[in-house]
Motif scaffolding. Sequence first.
Motif, mmCIF file in Angstrom:
data_model
loop_
_atom_site.group_PDB
_atom_site.id
_atom_site.type_symbol
_atom_site.label_atom_id
_atom_site.label_comp_id
_atom_site.label_asym_id
_atom_site.label_seq_id
_atom_site.Cartn_x
_atom_site.Cartn_y
_atom_site.Cartn_z
ATOM 1 N N GLY A 266 0.814 -1.216 0.000
ATOM 2 C CA GLY A 266 0.000 0.000 0.000
ATOM 3 C C GLY A 266 0.845 1.262 0.000
ATOM 4 O O GLY A 266 0.563 2.224 -0.728
ATOM 5 N N ARG A 267 1.887 1.265 0.787
ATOM 6 C CA ARG A 267 2.785 2.423 0.861
ATOM 7 C C ARG A 267 3.578 2.556 -0.438
ATOM 8 O O ARG A 267 3.805 3.651 -0.941
ATOM 9 C CB ARG A 267 3.747 2.278 2.040
ATOM 10 C CG ARG A 267 3.059 2.172 3.385
ATOM 11 C CD ARG A 267 2.466 3.473 3.863
ATOM 12 N NE ARG A 267 3.565 4.331 4.287
ATOM 13 C CZ ARG A 267 3.536 5.649 4.245
ATOM 14 N NH1 ARG A 267 2.487 6.266 3.812
ATOM 15 N NH2 ARG A 267 4.572 6.349 4.642
ATOM 16 N N ARG A 268 4.011 1.418 -0.994
ATOM 17 C CA ARG A 268 4.744 1.455 -2.253
ATOM 18 C C ARG A 268 3.851 1.996 -3.371
ATOM 19 O O ARG A 268 4.272 2.815 -4.172
ATOM 20 C CB ARG A 268 5.250 0.068 -2.628
ATOM 21 C CG ARG A 268 6.055 0.102 -3.940
ATOM 22 C CD ARG A 268 6.564 -1.242 -4.351
ATOM 23 N NE ARG A 268 7.524 -1.734 -3.395
ATOM 24 C CZ ARG A 268 7.925 -2.980 -3.320
ATOM 25 N NH1 ARG A 268 7.454 -3.878 -4.164
ATOM 26 N NH2 ARG A 268 8.802 -3.356 -2.412
ATOM 27 N N GLU A 269 2.599 1.554 -3.389
ATOM 28 C CA GLU A 269 1.654 2.039 -4.407
ATOM 29 C C GLU A 269 1.453 3.548 -4.292
ATOM 30 O O GLU A 269 1.403 4.251 -5.303
ATOM 31 C CB GLU A 269 0.322 1.305 -4.279
ATOM 32 C CG GLU A 269 -0.637 1.663 -5.387
ATOM 33 C CD GLU A 269 -1.873 0.798 -5.384
ATOM 34 O OE1 GLU A 269 -2.959 1.366 -5.515
ATOM 35 O OE2 GLU A 269 -1.742 -0.438 -5.267
ATOM 36 N N GLU A 270 1.362 4.038 -3.080
ATOM 37 C CA GLU A 270 1.223 5.482 -2.855
ATOM 38 C C GLU A 270 2.449 6.225 -3.408
ATOM 39 O O GLU A 270 2.318 7.249 -4.086
ATOM 40 C CB GLU A 270 1.062 5.749 -1.356
ATOM 41 C CG GLU A 270 0.845 7.195 -1.018
ATOM 42 C CD GLU A 270 0.716 7.418 0.486
ATOM 43 O OE1 GLU A 270 0.555 8.589 0.867
ATOM 44 O OE2 GLU A 270 0.790 6.459 1.271
ATOM 45 N N LEU A 271 3.627 5.707 -3.145
ATOM 46 C CA LEU A 271 4.851 6.314 -3.649
ATOM 47 C C LEU A 271 4.898 6.279 -5.174
ATOM 48 O O LEU A 271 5.218 7.274 -5.828
ATOM 49 C CB LEU A 271 6.080 5.600 -3.083
ATOM 50 C CG LEU A 271 7.416 6.027 -3.706
ATOM 51 C CD1 LEU A 271 7.741 7.472 -3.355
ATOM 52 C CD2 LEU A 271 8.531 5.097 -3.279
ATOM 53 N N LEU A 272 4.565 5.127 -5.765
ATOM 54 C CA LEU A 272 4.604 5.002 -7.218
ATOM 55 C C LEU A 272 3.593 5.930 -7.891
ATOM 56 O O LEU A 272 3.891 6.522 -8.937
ATOM 57 C CB LEU A 272 4.352 3.548 -7.623
ATOM 58 C CG LEU A 272 5.416 2.549 -7.164
ATOM 59 C CD1 LEU A 272 4.988 1.121 -7.488
ATOM 60 C CD2 LEU A 272 6.774 2.875 -7.755
ATOM 61 N N ALA A 273 2.426 6.083 -7.295
ATOM 62 C CA ALA A 273 1.432 7.021 -7.838
ATOM 63 C C ALA A 273 1.983 8.441 -7.800
ATOM 64 O O ALA A 273 1.827 9.214 -8.760
ATOM 65 C CB ALA A 273 0.127 6.919 -7.050
ATOM 66 N N HIS A 274 2.641 8.794 -6.714
ATOM 67 C CA HIS A 274 3.252 10.121 -6.582
ATOM 68 C C HIS A 274 4.330 10.327 -7.648
ATOM 69 O O HIS A 274 4.363 11.365 -8.310
ATOM 70 C CB HIS A 274 3.850 10.282 -5.182
ATOM 71 C CG HIS A 274 4.674 11.511 -5.023
ATOM 72 N ND1 HIS A 274 4.112 12.762 -4.888
ATOM 73 C CD2 HIS A 274 6.021 11.678 -5.010
ATOM 74 C CE1 HIS A 274 5.092 13.658 -4.799
ATOM 75 N NE2 HIS A 274 6.250 13.024 -4.866
ATOM 76 N N LEU A 275 5.203 9.357 -7.821
ATOM 77 C CA LEU A 275 6.262 9.468 -8.830
ATOM 78 C C LEU A 275 5.667 9.607 -10.228
ATOM 79 O O LEU A 275 6.134 10.423 -11.028
ATOM 80 C CB LEU A 275 7.192 8.254 -8.774
ATOM 81 C CG LEU A 275 8.055 8.120 -7.531
ATOM 82 C CD1 LEU A 275 8.826 6.799 -7.555
ATOM 83 C CD2 LEU A 275 9.003 9.299 -7.380
ATOM 84 N N THR A 276 4.633 8.845 -10.506
ATOM 85 C CA THR A 276 3.988 8.914 -11.818
ATOM 86 C C THR A 276 3.406 10.298 -12.063
ATOM 87 O O THR A 276 3.622 10.895 -13.122
ATOM 88 C CB THR A 276 2.878 7.853 -11.924
ATOM 89 O OG1 THR A 276 3.452 6.564 -11.686
ATOM 90 C CG2 THR A 276 2.232 7.862 -13.298
ATOM 91 N N ARG A 277 2.691 10.819 -11.074
ATOM 92 C CA ARG A 277 2.065 12.156 -11.214
ATOM 93 C C ARG A 277 3.098 13.255 -11.381
ATOM 94 O O ARG A 277 2.878 14.193 -12.150
ATOM 95 C CB ARG A 277 1.215 12.476 -9.981
ATOM 96 C CG ARG A 277 -0.129 11.819 -9.927
ATOM 97 C CD ARG A 277 -0.994 12.403 -8.802
ATOM 98 N NE ARG A 277 -0.294 12.502 -7.528
ATOM 99 C CZ ARG A 277 -0.251 11.555 -6.605
ATOM 100 N NH1 ARG A 277 -0.858 10.406 -6.822
ATOM 101 N NH2 ARG A 277 0.392 11.734 -5.477
ATOM 102 N N THR A 278 4.190 13.164 -10.656
ATOM 103 C CA THR A 278 5.145 14.268 -10.631
ATOM 104 C C THR A 278 6.231 14.179 -11.697
ATOM 105 O O THR A 278 6.809 15.201 -12.061
ATOM 106 C CB THR A 278 5.809 14.397 -9.250
ATOM 107 O OG1 THR A 278 6.461 13.176 -8.923
ATOM 108 C CG2 THR A 278 4.788 14.747 -8.184
ATOM 109 N N LEU A 279 6.504 12.983 -12.219
ATOM 110 C CA LEU A 279 7.622 12.837 -13.149
ATOM 111 C C LEU A 279 7.220 12.605 -14.606
ATOM 112 O O LEU A 279 8.016 12.873 -15.502
ATOM 113 C CB LEU A 279 8.529 11.682 -12.706
ATOM 114 C CG LEU A 279 9.208 11.821 -11.350
ATOM 115 C CD1 LEU A 279 9.998 10.553 -11.025
ATOM 116 C CD2 LEU A 279 10.123 13.038 -11.335
ATOM 117 N N PHE A 280 6.026 12.099 -14.847
ATOM 118 C CA PHE A 280 5.645 11.707 -16.208
ATOM 119 C C PHE A 280 4.373 12.414 -16.666
ATOM 120 O O PHE A 280 3.361 12.375 -15.983
ATOM 121 C CB PHE A 280 5.459 10.183 -16.288
ATOM 122 C CG PHE A 280 6.722 9.439 -15.948
ATOM 123 C CD1 PHE A 280 7.744 9.323 -16.873
ATOM 124 C CD2 PHE A 280 6.901 8.888 -14.689
ATOM 125 C CE1 PHE A 280 8.920 8.654 -16.556
ATOM 126 C CE2 PHE A 280 8.061 8.212 -14.359
ATOM 127 C CZ PHE A 280 9.083 8.096 -15.298
#
Length: 96
Positions: free
Chosen positions: A34-48
């Motif tokens: 769950g925490r990893r998914e939250e981080l990956l969603a953040h990276l996706t929104r902010t980097l791509f």
Amino acid sequence: MAAVRSRVEQVVTGRGVEAFFRDGRLTSVPRKPGRREELLAHLTRTLFAEGRPYTEREVNDTLRTVHEDCSALRRYLVEGGFLARTRDGSSYHRVH
């Protein structure tokens, strides 16, 4: 209701995605899904950007701006459904 409580707990305890960064760099990748998914969603929104294709090199260079292990992050993003890649692996794009 539980989601609101969880969000409030994150803010109060400093356990949002910002807890995984220091000086703009990712210091750790959470083990809990769950925490990893939250981080990956953040990276996706902010980097791509949405609707833009990326080469593998562009994805790696972008991920390296926050963490040296770009291969692991790229794999997590693809496996988690945040980035999709063509069958031959030549192009990636943001899913959501």
